[in-house]
Motif scaffolding. Structure first.
Motif, PDB file in Angstrom:
ATOM      1  N   LEU A  97       0.847  -1.367  -0.034  1.00  0.00           N
ATOM      2  CA  LEU A  97       0.104   0.016   0.201  1.00  0.00           C
ATOM      3  C   LEU A  97       0.967   1.229  -0.034  1.00  0.00           C
ATOM      4  O   LEU A  97       1.624   1.333   0.920  1.00  0.00           O
ATOM      5  CB  LEU A  97      -0.851   0.034   1.236  1.00  0.00           C
ATOM      6  CG  LEU A  97      -1.710   1.244   1.513  1.00  0.00           C
ATOM      7  CD1 LEU A  97      -2.807   1.221   0.138  1.00  0.00           C
ATOM      8  CD2 LEU A  97      -2.516   1.181   2.741  1.00  0.00           C
ATOM      9  N   MET A  98       0.703   2.109  -0.827  1.00  0.00           N
ATOM     10  CA  MET A  98       1.256   3.309  -1.005  1.00  0.00           C
ATOM     11  C   MET A  98       0.243   4.446  -0.842  1.00  0.00           C
ATOM     12  O   MET A  98      -0.617   4.507  -1.468  1.00  0.00           O
ATOM     13  CB  MET A  98       1.952   3.417  -2.206  1.00  0.00           C
ATOM     14  CG  MET A  98       2.756   4.969  -2.554  1.00  0.00           C
ATOM     15  SD  MET A  98       3.096   5.322  -4.222  1.00  0.00           S
ATOM     16  CE  MET A  98       4.281   3.903  -4.450  1.00  0.00           C
ATOM     17  N   VAL A  99       0.709   5.662  -0.107  1.00  0.00           N
ATOM     18  CA  VAL A  99      -0.098   6.831  -0.091  1.00  0.00           C
ATOM     19  C   VAL A  99       0.817   7.897  -0.741  1.00  0.00           C
ATOM     20  O   VAL A  99       2.168   8.048  -0.627  1.00  0.00           O
ATOM     21  CB  VAL A  99      -0.024   7.271   1.393  1.00  0.00           C
ATOM     22  CG1 VAL A  99      -0.887   8.490   1.486  1.00  0.00           C
ATOM     23  CG2 VAL A  99      -1.188   6.226   2.172  1.00  0.00           C
ATOM     24  N   LEU A 100      -0.062   8.445  -1.837  1.00  0.00           N
ATOM     25  CA  LEU A 100       0.662   9.666  -2.558  1.00  0.00           C
ATOM     26  C   LEU A 100       0.110  11.199  -1.901  1.00  0.00           C
ATOM     27  O   LEU A 100      -0.960  11.175  -1.879  1.00  0.00           O
ATOM     28  CB  LEU A 100       0.290   9.527  -3.980  1.00  0.00           C
ATOM     29  CG  LEU A 100       0.621  10.559  -4.930  1.00  0.00           C
ATOM     30  CD1 LEU A 100       1.938  10.621  -5.223  1.00  0.00           C
ATOM     31  CD2 LEU A 100      -0.245  10.791  -6.278  1.00  0.00           C
ATOM     32  N   ARG A 101       1.189  11.923  -1.707  1.00  0.00           N
ATOM     33  CA  ARG A 101       0.606  13.029  -1.157  1.00  0.00           C
ATOM     34  C   ARG A 101       1.378  14.514  -1.499  1.00  0.00           C
ATOM     35  O   ARG A 101       2.524  14.067  -1.786  1.00  0.00           O
ATOM     36  CB  ARG A 101       0.780  13.048   0.357  1.00  0.00           C
ATOM     37  CG  ARG A 101       0.232  14.225   1.270  1.00  0.00           C
ATOM     38  CD  ARG A 101      -0.679  13.869   2.581  1.00  0.00           C
ATOM     39  NE  ARG A 101      -2.151  14.113   2.327  1.00  0.00           N
ATOM     40  CZ  ARG A 101      -3.110  14.161   3.093  1.00  0.00           C
ATOM     41  NH1 ARG A 101      -2.962  13.561   4.130  1.00  0.00           N
ATOM     42  NH2 ARG A 101      -4.423  14.569   2.838  1.00  0.00           N
ATOM     43  N   HIS A 102       0.647  15.646  -1.748  1.00  0.00           N
ATOM     44  CA  HIS A 102       1.741  16.802  -2.011  1.00  0.00           C
ATOM     45  C   HIS A 102       2.523  17.065  -0.800  1.00  0.00           C
ATOM     46  O   HIS A 102       2.038  16.910   0.332  1.00  0.00           O
ATOM     47  CB  HIS A 102       0.619  17.690  -1.912  1.00  0.00           C
ATOM     48  CG  HIS A 102      -0.043  18.006  -3.529  1.00  0.00           C
ATOM     49  ND1 HIS A 102       0.523  18.242  -4.663  1.00  0.00           N
ATOM     50  CD2 HIS A 102      -1.327  17.771  -3.760  1.00  0.00           C
ATOM     51  CE1 HIS A 102      -0.457  18.064  -5.749  1.00  0.00           C
ATOM     52  NE2 HIS A 102      -1.478  17.935  -5.197  1.00  0.00           N
ATOM     53  N   VAL A 121      -0.303  24.412  -3.591  1.00  0.00           N
ATOM     54  CA  VAL A 121      -1.347  23.244  -3.905  1.00  0.00           C
ATOM     55  C   VAL A 121      -2.424  24.037  -3.809  1.00  0.00           C
ATOM     56  O   VAL A 121      -3.417  23.029  -4.735  1.00  0.00           O
ATOM     57  CB  VAL A 121      -1.011  22.601  -2.272  1.00  0.00           C
ATOM     58  CG1 VAL A 121      -1.978  21.402  -2.173  1.00  0.00           C
ATOM     59  CG2 VAL A 121       0.221  21.948  -2.277  1.00  0.00           C
ATOM     60  N   GLN A 122      -2.992  24.981  -3.431  1.00  0.00           N
ATOM     61  CA  GLN A 122      -4.343  25.233  -3.399  1.00  0.00           C
ATOM     62  C   GLN A 122      -4.508  25.594  -4.915  1.00  0.00           C
ATOM     63  O   GLN A 122      -5.564  25.397  -5.652  1.00  0.00           O
ATOM     64  CB  GLN A 122      -4.662  26.572  -2.585  1.00  0.00           C
ATOM     65  CG  GLN A 122      -5.973  27.302  -3.065  1.00  0.00           C
ATOM     66  CD  GLN A 122      -6.164  28.869  -2.684  1.00  0.00           C
ATOM     67  OE1 GLN A 122      -5.475  29.445  -3.357  1.00  0.00           O
ATOM     68  NE2 GLN A 122      -6.944  28.990  -1.471  1.00  0.00           N
ATOM     69  N   ARG A 123      -3.624  26.236  -5.581  1.00  0.00           N
ATOM     70  CA  ARG A 123      -3.800  26.603  -7.117  1.00  0.00           C
ATOM     71  C   ARG A 123      -3.902  25.292  -8.007  1.00  0.00           C
ATOM     72  O   ARG A 123      -4.579  25.341  -8.823  1.00  0.00           O
ATOM     73  CB  ARG A 123      -2.379  27.435  -7.450  1.00  0.00           C
ATOM     74  CG  ARG A 123      -2.591  27.904  -9.221  1.00  0.00           C
ATOM     75  CD  ARG A 123      -1.071  28.403  -9.577  1.00  0.00           C
ATOM     76  NE  ARG A 123      -1.156  28.779 -10.726  1.00  0.00           N
ATOM     77  CZ  ARG A 123      -1.949  29.834 -11.663  1.00  0.00           C
ATOM     78  NH1 ARG A 123      -2.502  30.739 -10.697  1.00  0.00           N
ATOM     79  NH2 ARG A 123      -1.764  30.035 -12.836  1.00  0.00           N
ATOM     80  N   ALA A 132      -1.895  18.599   3.360  1.00  0.00           N
ATOM     81  CA  ALA A 132      -0.852  18.316   2.669  1.00  0.00           C
ATOM     82  C   ALA A 132       0.475  18.163   3.503  1.00  0.00           C
ATOM     83  O   ALA A 132       0.485  18.312   4.678  1.00  0.00           O
ATOM     84  CB  ALA A 132      -0.595  19.377   1.535  1.00  0.00           C
ATOM     85  N   MET A 133       1.488  17.367   3.147  1.00  0.00           N
ATOM     86  CA  MET A 133       2.529  17.003   3.760  1.00  0.00           C
ATOM     87  C   MET A 133       3.750  18.126   3.669  1.00  0.00           C
ATOM     88  O   MET A 133       4.651  18.114   2.775  1.00  0.00           O
ATOM     89  CB  MET A 133       3.462  15.612   3.229  1.00  0.00           C
ATOM     90  CG  MET A 133       4.578  15.071   4.089  1.00  0.00           C
ATOM     91  SD  MET A 133       3.813  14.472   5.891  1.00  0.00           S
ATOM     92  CE  MET A 133       2.915  13.069   5.425  1.00  0.00           C
ATOM     93  N   ASN A 144       3.112  20.607  -7.786  1.00  0.00           N
ATOM     94  CA  ASN A 144       2.263  21.513  -7.202  1.00  0.00           C
ATOM     95  C   ASN A 144       2.602  23.033  -7.580  1.00  0.00           C
ATOM     96  O   ASN A 144       1.915  23.897  -7.065  1.00  0.00           O
ATOM     97  CB  ASN A 144       2.814  21.781  -5.575  1.00  0.00           C
ATOM     98  CG  ASN A 144       4.375  21.890  -5.308  1.00  0.00           C
ATOM     99  OD1 ASN A 144       5.014  22.341  -6.383  1.00  0.00           O
ATOM    100  ND2 ASN A 144       4.826  21.623  -4.197  1.00  0.00           N
ATOM    101  N   GLY A 145       3.410  23.182  -8.623  1.00  0.00           N
ATOM    102  CA  GLY A 145       3.290  24.569  -9.427  1.00  0.00           C
ATOM    103  C   GLY A 145       4.392  25.512  -9.009  1.00  0.00           C
ATOM    104  O   GLY A 145       4.464  26.616  -9.277  1.00  0.00           O
ATOM    105  N   LEU A 146       5.275  25.034  -7.878  1.00  0.00           N
ATOM    106  CA  LEU A 146       6.113  25.839  -7.371  1.00  0.00           C
ATOM    107  C   LEU A 146       7.376  25.570  -8.238  1.00  0.00           C
ATOM    108  O   LEU A 146       7.398  25.067  -9.343  1.00  0.00           O
ATOM    109  CB  LEU A 146       6.739  25.178  -6.092  1.00  0.00           C
ATOM    110  CG  LEU A 146       6.153  25.512  -4.863  1.00  0.00           C
ATOM    111  CD1 LEU A 146       6.547  24.874  -3.533  1.00  0.00           C
ATOM    112  CD2 LEU A 146       5.573  26.910  -4.467  1.00  0.00           C
ATOM    113  N   PRO A 147       8.368  26.917  -8.456  1.00  0.00           N
ATOM    114  CA  PRO A 147       9.198  27.038  -9.288  1.00  0.00           C
ATOM    115  C   PRO A 147      10.486  25.609  -9.063  1.00  0.00           C
ATOM    116  O   PRO A 147      10.459  25.095  -7.753  1.00  0.00           O
ATOM    117  CB  PRO A 147      10.003  28.218  -8.873  1.00  0.00           C
ATOM    118  CG  PRO A 147       9.028  29.137  -8.310  1.00  0.00           C
ATOM    119  CD  PRO A 147       8.147  27.971  -7.631  1.00  0.00           C
TER     120      PRO A 147
END
Length: 244
Positions: free
Chosen positions: A123-128, A147-149, A192-193, A221-224
């Motif tokens: 089992l894997m959990v994927l999280r921002h 993350v909101q964006r 989010a993590m 997440n859209g960050l640079p």
């Protein structure tokens, strides 16, 4: 190999003359055994949804009898299908907190208990995920806003009511989510993590206690680029060793 049912009707409109996205689970479940058969040799398929004449895959995979498969799952039926077919399971709690992680683990454990004849999958959990320096106490905010964006952009695609320009859509307006506290940066900081190395280690310890085997570092997440790189370096150097 990881497989998921898909999310946006926009994508399904461009498959096989157009398919309803709500049936994505059915499309996926029929293809899993077909892909495994193609890995192993000649295979013709005459299913309820997909049909194709004798075909195969070349070159053949190294892993025998087939490479491991991961299935993205949320509802109990998806967990049950994945476990029954010997697939590992990947889940994402999206904007929800640890209670959703516990809920998804419960669904997985129920599926495992219902199929004692199958070796226990992983089992894997994927999280921002974004790790920031302890010397930057406000380092969480740019990540939470990014993350909101991401989720506002997801919403824009999900609506399927605008035509993309050169493959892109502007995110839905912040005002659309008034009264939805789960979209607030302060809430996303907690769900989010996002945090310092010590904060992230502490939260991942709870995942470990729940019996989760793998953690997926969701960097989209859209960050640079440089911000993402610094976050990943902190994770590798100061978080991952705690679980070696």
């Amino acid at each position: 190999m990881g497989l998921a049912r898909g999310a946006h009707q926009f994508e399904f409109d461009r498959l096989a003359g157009g398919l309803p996205a709500g049936d994505g689970g059915r499309y996926l479940r029929e293809l899993v055994p077909a892909v495994r058969a193609l890995w192993q040799g000649d295979h013709a398929h005459d299913g309820d949804i997909w049909q194709f004449p004798t075909s195969t895959s070349v070159p053949k995979p190294v892993q025998q009898p087939t490479p491991p498969m991961w299935i993205a799952a949320r509802d109990p039926a998806s967990h049950d299908f994945a476990v029954a077919n010997g697939c590992n399971v990947m889940v994402t709690p999206l904007m929800k907190g640890i209670e959703e992680v516990e809920n998804l683990v419960d669904k997985f454990e129920t599926a495992v208990g219902d199929h004692p004849e199958v070796p226990r999958p992983e089992l894997m959990v994927l999280r921002h995920t974004h790790v920031h320096s302890p010397q930057d106490p406000d380092g969480w905010r740019p990540a939470a806003e990014a993350v909101q964006r991401y989720y506002r952009t997801f919403d824009a695609w999900f609506g399927n009511d605008r035509t993309p320009e050169n493959g892109f859509l502007e995110p839905s307006a912040v005002s659309k989510f008034e009264g939805r506290p789960e979209f607030e940066p302060e809430s996303l900081r907690r769900t989010a993590m996002i945090g310092t190395p010590d904060e992230v280690v502490e939260r991942l310890r709870r995942y470990e206690e729940l019996g989760i085997d793998e953690y997926g570092f969701w960097i989209d997440n859209g960050l640079p680029h440089e911000e993402k790189r610094r976050s990943l370096e902190l994770f590798i150097k100061e978080v991952a060793p705690a679980f070696a």
